[in-house]
Design an enzyme around this catalytic site. Structure first.
Site, PDB file in Angstrom:
ATOM      1  N   TYR A 131       0.682  10.592  -3.458  1.00 26.56           N
ATOM      2  CA  TYR A 131       1.693   9.864  -2.666  1.00 26.56           C
ATOM      3  C   TYR A 131       3.035  10.585  -2.674  1.00 26.56           C
ATOM      4  CZ  TYR A 131      -1.306   6.115  -1.266  1.00 26.56           C
ATOM      5  OH  TYR A 131      -2.311   5.413  -0.651  1.00 26.56           O
ATOM      6  N   THR A 189      -5.481   4.979  16.934  1.00 27.66           N
ATOM      7  CA  THR A 189      -6.201   4.527  15.735  1.00 27.66           C
ATOM      8  C   THR A 189      -7.701   4.705  15.941  1.00 27.66           C
ATOM      9  OG1 THR A 189      -6.741   2.651  14.299  1.00 27.66           O
ATOM     10  CG2 THR A 189      -5.954   2.101  16.505  1.00 27.66           C
ATOM     11  N   CYS A 194       5.201  -2.709  -9.137  1.00 28.56           N
ATOM     12  CA  CYS A 194       4.489  -2.578 -10.408  1.00 28.56           C
ATOM     13  C   CYS A 194       2.995  -2.805 -10.163  1.00 28.56           C
ATOM     14  CB  CYS A 194       5.025  -3.594 -11.412  1.00 28.56           C
ATOM     15  SG  CYS A 194       4.041  -3.625 -12.912  1.00 28.56           S
ATOM     16  N   HIS A 243      -0.172  -2.352   6.489  1.00 30.86           N
ATOM     17  CA  HIS A 243      -0.641  -1.575   5.337  1.00 30.86           C
ATOM     18  C   HIS A 243       0.465  -1.175   4.370  1.00 30.86           C
ATOM     19  CE1 HIS A 243      -4.610  -0.304   7.535  1.00 30.86           C
ATOM     20  NE2 HIS A 243      -4.598  -1.572   7.181  1.00 30.86           N
ATOM     21  N   CYS A 276       7.250  -5.033 -17.445  1.00 33.12           N
ATOM     22  CA  CYS A 276       5.992  -5.184 -18.204  1.00 33.12           C
ATOM     23  C   CYS A 276       5.408  -3.855 -18.671  1.00 33.12           C
ATOM     24  CB  CYS A 276       4.970  -5.956 -17.380  1.00 33.12           C
ATOM     25  SG  CYS A 276       4.317  -5.000 -16.020  1.00 33.12           S
ATOM     26  N   ASN A 284       0.553   1.989  10.174  1.00 34.85           N
ATOM     27  CA  ASN A 284       1.228   3.141   9.562  1.00 34.85           C
ATOM     28  C   ASN A 284       2.197   2.701   8.471  1.00 34.85           C
ATOM     29  OD1 ASN A 284      -0.187   4.583  11.389  1.00 34.85           O
ATOM     30  ND2 ASN A 284       1.521   4.983  12.764  1.00 34.85           N
ATOM     31  N   ASN A 315      -5.752   7.194  23.270  1.00 28.46           N
ATOM     32  CA  ASN A 315      -6.230   7.974  22.130  1.00 28.46           C
ATOM     33  C   ASN A 315      -6.592   9.385  22.596  1.00 28.46           C
ATOM     34  OD1 ASN A 315      -7.795   8.998  19.839  1.00 28.46           O
ATOM     35  ND2 ASN A 315      -7.925   6.864  19.164  1.00 28.46           N
TER      36      ASN A 315
END
Ligand code: OAD
Length: 247
Positions: free
Chosen positions: A68, A193, A131, A123, A155, A107, A218
């Site tokens: 990421y 998509t 967390c 999403h 935590c 996205n 598309n």
């Protein structure tokens, strides 16, 4: 103008409520690779499906976090392309013509917002963290050039991106809004998509069942038989032509 564009214009002019669903293809022309493109460089031996899950994070949090951070570095300098701006103009056109307009996106980038239009993000958000245990949002600075794992101050569990992973529920409010938008639309446009990931992909069926006309834009159309009108090509070329023909 092509016959398909002309048909799309007629459908949009007759619509009372327009609902748009975008996917990674709309950001492709901004230089962000789509998910079903083969990954490159460091990550070429991994599939998105094998990294974007809680199982993958539990197994190897550093690996998933690094992926990421790499994606964030890839996206950070990217800008909206003509497709994002055309959708902002389409929204304005719809408002001027007393039509209701909803933009739903799968996205996690913020290129729709950068182009001046608010999207419902099904999403999650690439730039947010939470967390992995108590789910508290984590707003402290995150240096995208660092792969070092962060820990929750409440935590002590690891911090993860605030993105919906495979096997996880979509955010409740966003999903409710999407269902409402689709249940009441008469034109639904699916843009960039592959419609492979549910439940977002199921919005096409919901729209169809309640009588909306379905348009797909598309580069490599999905061949989904429920689509009424396919416009094959790049979103960054088709959407500006469509919207300027409406104005
Ligand atoms: P995909 O990578 O599955 O599909 C991208 C689609 O965009 C393909 O159908 C391409 O043909 C099309 N495409 C590529 N370039 C285009 C262009 N310039 N103009 C128009 N279309 C173009 O991406 P998504 O369908 O968005 O989930 O993937 C759905 C979800 O799967 C993502 O949100 C992500 C992923 O795993 C999460 O991260 C939770």
């Amino acid at each position: 103008m092509t016959n398909a564009l002309q048909q799309a214009i007629t459908l949009l002019q007759g619509a009372k409520q327009i609902c748009i669903l975008t996917g990674a293809g709309i950001s492709a022309e901004s230089g962000i690779p789509t998910f079903r493109d083969k990954q490159t460089g460091l990550w070429e031996n991994f599939r998105a499906e094998d990294l974007a899950s809680i199982e993958a994070f539990d197994r190897d949090p550093k690996l998933v976090w690094s992926w990421y951070q790499w994606r964030r570095n890839l996206v950070i300098d990217k800008q909206p392309n003509p497709a994002h701006y055309a959708l902002a103009n389409l929204e304005q056109w719809a408002i001027n013509h007393n039509k209701t307009f909803y933009l739903i996106t799968q996205n996690v980038d913020d290129l729709h917002e950068q182009a001046g239009i608010k999207a419902t993000h099904l999403h999650g958000h690439l730039w947010k963290n939470k967390c992995s245990q108590c789910e508290a949002s984590y707003d402290a600075d995150n240096d995208y050039t660092q792969d070092m794992l962060l820990k929750c101050p409440l935590c002590d569990a690891y911090i993860r991106p605030d993105i919906v992973w495979f096997g996880e529920m979509l955010p409740h409010d966003e999903w409710q809004l999407a269902e409402y938008a689709v249940n009441n639309c008469d034109v639904f446009i699916s843009i960039g998509t592959s419609s492979l990931v549910y439940p977002a992909a199921g919005l096409l069926q919901v729209a169809k069942r309640q009588g909306a006309r379905i348009i797909e834009i598309n580069l490599n159309p999905t061949q989904n038989p429920i689509i009424d009108l396919v416009i094959s090509g790049k979103a960054g070329e088709i959407l500006p032509s469509l919207v300027s023909a409406l104005e």
